[in-house]
Design a protein around this motif. Structure first.
Motif, PDB file in Angstrom:
ATOM      1  N   UNK A   9      46.899  53.428  46.193  1.00  0.00           N
ATOM      2  CA  UNK A   9      46.735  52.834  44.862  1.00  0.00           C
ATOM      3  C   UNK A   9      48.048  52.560  44.152  1.00  0.00           C
ATOM      4  N   UNK A  10      49.123  53.259  44.544  1.00  0.00           N
ATOM      5  CA  UNK A  10      50.398  53.059  43.870  1.00  0.00           C
ATOM      6  C   UNK A  10      50.958  51.666  44.085  1.00  0.00           C
ATOM      7  N   UNK A  11      50.475  50.953  45.111  1.00  0.00           N
ATOM      8  CA  UNK A  11      50.959  49.589  45.337  1.00  0.00           C
ATOM      9  C   UNK A  11      50.530  48.651  44.223  1.00  0.00           C
ATOM     10  N   UNK A  12      49.401  48.939  43.615  1.00  0.00           N
ATOM     11  CA  UNK A  12      48.938  48.104  42.517  1.00  0.00           C
ATOM     12  C   UNK A  12      47.463  47.769  42.626  1.00  0.00           C
ATOM     13  N   UNK A  13      46.889  47.419  41.480  1.00  0.00           N
ATOM     14  CA  UNK A  13      45.473  47.079  41.385  1.00  0.00           C
ATOM     15  C   UNK A  13      45.348  45.588  41.092  1.00  0.00           C
ATOM     16  N   UNK A  14      44.557  44.887  41.893  1.00  0.00           N
ATOM     17  CA  UNK A  14      44.448  43.433  41.789  1.00  0.00           C
ATOM     18  C   UNK A  14      42.998  43.024  41.562  1.00  0.00           C
ATOM     19  N   UNK A  15      42.785  42.160  40.586  1.00  0.00           N
ATOM     20  CA  UNK A  15      41.486  41.539  40.350  1.00  0.00           C
ATOM     21  C   UNK A  15      41.478  40.176  41.033  1.00  0.00           C
ATOM     22  N   UNK A  16      40.509  39.963  41.921  1.00  0.00           N
ATOM     23  CA  UNK A  16      40.373  38.689  42.624  1.00  0.00           C
ATOM     24  C   UNK A  16      39.085  38.020  42.159  1.00  0.00           C
ATOM     25  N   UNK A  17      39.187  36.747  41.755  1.00  0.00           N
ATOM     26  CA  UNK A  17      38.028  36.035  41.215  1.00  0.00           C
ATOM     27  C   UNK A  17      37.888  34.680  41.903  1.00  0.00           C
ATOM     28  N   UNK A  18      36.747  34.460  42.557  1.00  0.00           N
ATOM     29  CA  UNK A  18      36.488  33.176  43.216  1.00  0.00           C
ATOM     30  C   UNK A  18      34.993  33.028  43.397  1.00  0.00           C
ATOM     31  N   UNK A  47      34.416  38.812  35.733  1.00  0.00           N
ATOM     32  CA  UNK A  47      35.859  39.054  35.840  1.00  0.00           C
ATOM     33  C   UNK A  47      36.408  39.665  34.554  1.00  0.00           C
ATOM     34  N   UNK A  48      35.983  39.134  33.422  1.00  0.00           N
ATOM     35  CA  UNK A  48      36.455  39.650  32.138  1.00  0.00           C
ATOM     36  C   UNK A  48      35.981  41.085  31.920  1.00  0.00           C
ATOM     37  N   UNK A  49      34.714  41.355  32.258  1.00  0.00           N
ATOM     38  CA  UNK A  49      34.195  42.712  32.119  1.00  0.00           C
ATOM     39  C   UNK A  49      34.959  43.696  33.008  1.00  0.00           C
ATOM     40  N   UNK A  50      35.243  43.286  34.246  1.00  0.00           N
ATOM     41  CA  UNK A  50      35.964  44.154  35.167  1.00  0.00           C
ATOM     42  C   UNK A  50      37.406  44.366  34.717  1.00  0.00           C
ATOM     43  N   UNK A  51      37.998  43.322  34.167  1.00  0.00           N
ATOM     44  CA  UNK A  51      39.374  43.450  33.676  1.00  0.00           C
ATOM     45  C   UNK A  51      39.449  44.452  32.533  1.00  0.00           C
ATOM     46  N   UNK A  76      41.966  34.868  28.396  1.00  0.00           N
ATOM     47  CA  UNK A  76      41.511  36.191  27.929  1.00  0.00           C
ATOM     48  C   UNK A  76      42.462  37.280  28.411  1.00  0.00           C
ATOM     49  N   UNK A  77      42.828  37.226  29.686  1.00  0.00           N
ATOM     50  CA  UNK A  77      43.731  38.241  30.243  1.00  0.00           C
ATOM     51  C   UNK A  77      45.062  38.248  29.507  1.00  0.00           C
ATOM     52  N   UNK A  78      45.546  37.061  29.169  1.00  0.00           N
ATOM     53  CA  UNK A  78      46.843  36.962  28.487  1.00  0.00           C
ATOM     54  C   UNK A  78      46.754  37.496  27.062  1.00  0.00           C
ATOM     55  N   UNK A  79      45.715  37.132  26.346  1.00  0.00           N
ATOM     56  CA  UNK A  79      45.632  37.459  24.925  1.00  0.00           C
ATOM     57  C   UNK A  79      45.166  38.883  24.652  1.00  0.00           C
ATOM     58  N   UNK A  80      44.232  39.379  25.471  1.00  0.00           N
ATOM     59  CA  UNK A  80      43.598  40.651  25.140  1.00  0.00           C
ATOM     60  C   UNK A  80      43.934  41.801  26.089  1.00  0.00           C
TER      61      UNK A  80
END
Length: 210
Positions: A9-18, A47-51, A76-80
């Motif tokens: 997990x230390x490598x990072x957490x990524x949200x993928x949306x498609x 995606x927004x809920x998971x973010x 949304x990701x940028x602003x909130x």
């Protein structure tokens, strides 16, 4: 879909949306195999809920989806959430490229892509986040500032060249570097010139010469 848990997990957490489930599964699996913690969604609302729930370190977004588009999710990701993002899209027309630049994506990759093309860009994005003083991947919080709209102008220009000339990422980067050398510019200056040309054409339809 349930998040795929990384072995590191230390490598990072990524949200993928498609909204293409095959693409989603392929990218999520490849990133998980590379050691990232992956959360995936096939629509913008989820995606927004998971973010909000998982606070990823980076998001990989398709652009054109039913309901909320990748642009809506990115805004949304940028602003909130202050989560940096990149786009994986089959489209690189002038208007799309302009919106990508305005939203401040850290990269813009044009499909079709394989995980071998995506991983170097993801790794570069994480290296830049570490260098910028953002929250460390896998840490308690997201990046503390939105991405610089021009932070990866080379990646944006590369995506445009890939689409326009049907090139691989490597071929597009080589073409950009050769153009820069021929015109005595740095690759970043040449990429900025290309992006500006695309933005000028974002309104009326037209062609530009590279």
């Amino acid at each position: 879909m349930a998040p795929a848990v990384s072995t590191d997990p230390s490598k990072g957490k990524i949200l993928v949306v498609d909204d293409d489930r095959l693409v989603l599964a392929t990218v999520a699996h490849g990133l998980t195999q590379a050691g990232y913690e992956v959360i995936d969604a096939d629509n913008g609302d989820d995606a927004i809920l998971l973010a909000r729930q998982h606070r990823p370190d980076l998001a990989l977004l398709d652009i054109r989806m039913e309901g909320k588009s990748g642009f809506d999710v990115a805004a949304y990701l940028r602003e909130y959430c202050q989560v940096p993002f990149m786009f994986l899209s089959a489209f690189s027309d002038a208007q799309t490229a302009q919106q990508v630049a305005e939203l401040g994506a850290v990269a813009y990759l044009v499909k079709p892509l394989d995980i071998g093309q995506i991983l170097p860009t993801v790794e570069t994005a994480f290296a830049r986040l570490r260098g910028s003083g953002a929250a460390a991947p896998g840490g308690a919080g997201p990046a503390t500032a939105p991405a610089d709209p021009l932070a990866d102008v080379v990646a944006l220009a590369t995506g445009v060249l890939m689409h326009r000339y049907s090139l691989t990422r490597g071929q597009a980067l080589d073409r950009l570097r050769r153009q820069a050398q021929a015109e005595r510019r740095t690759p970043e200056q040449q990429a900025q010139r290309l992006v500006e040309a695309v933005e000028l054409l974002a309104g009326p339809a037209g062609e530009f010469s590279i």
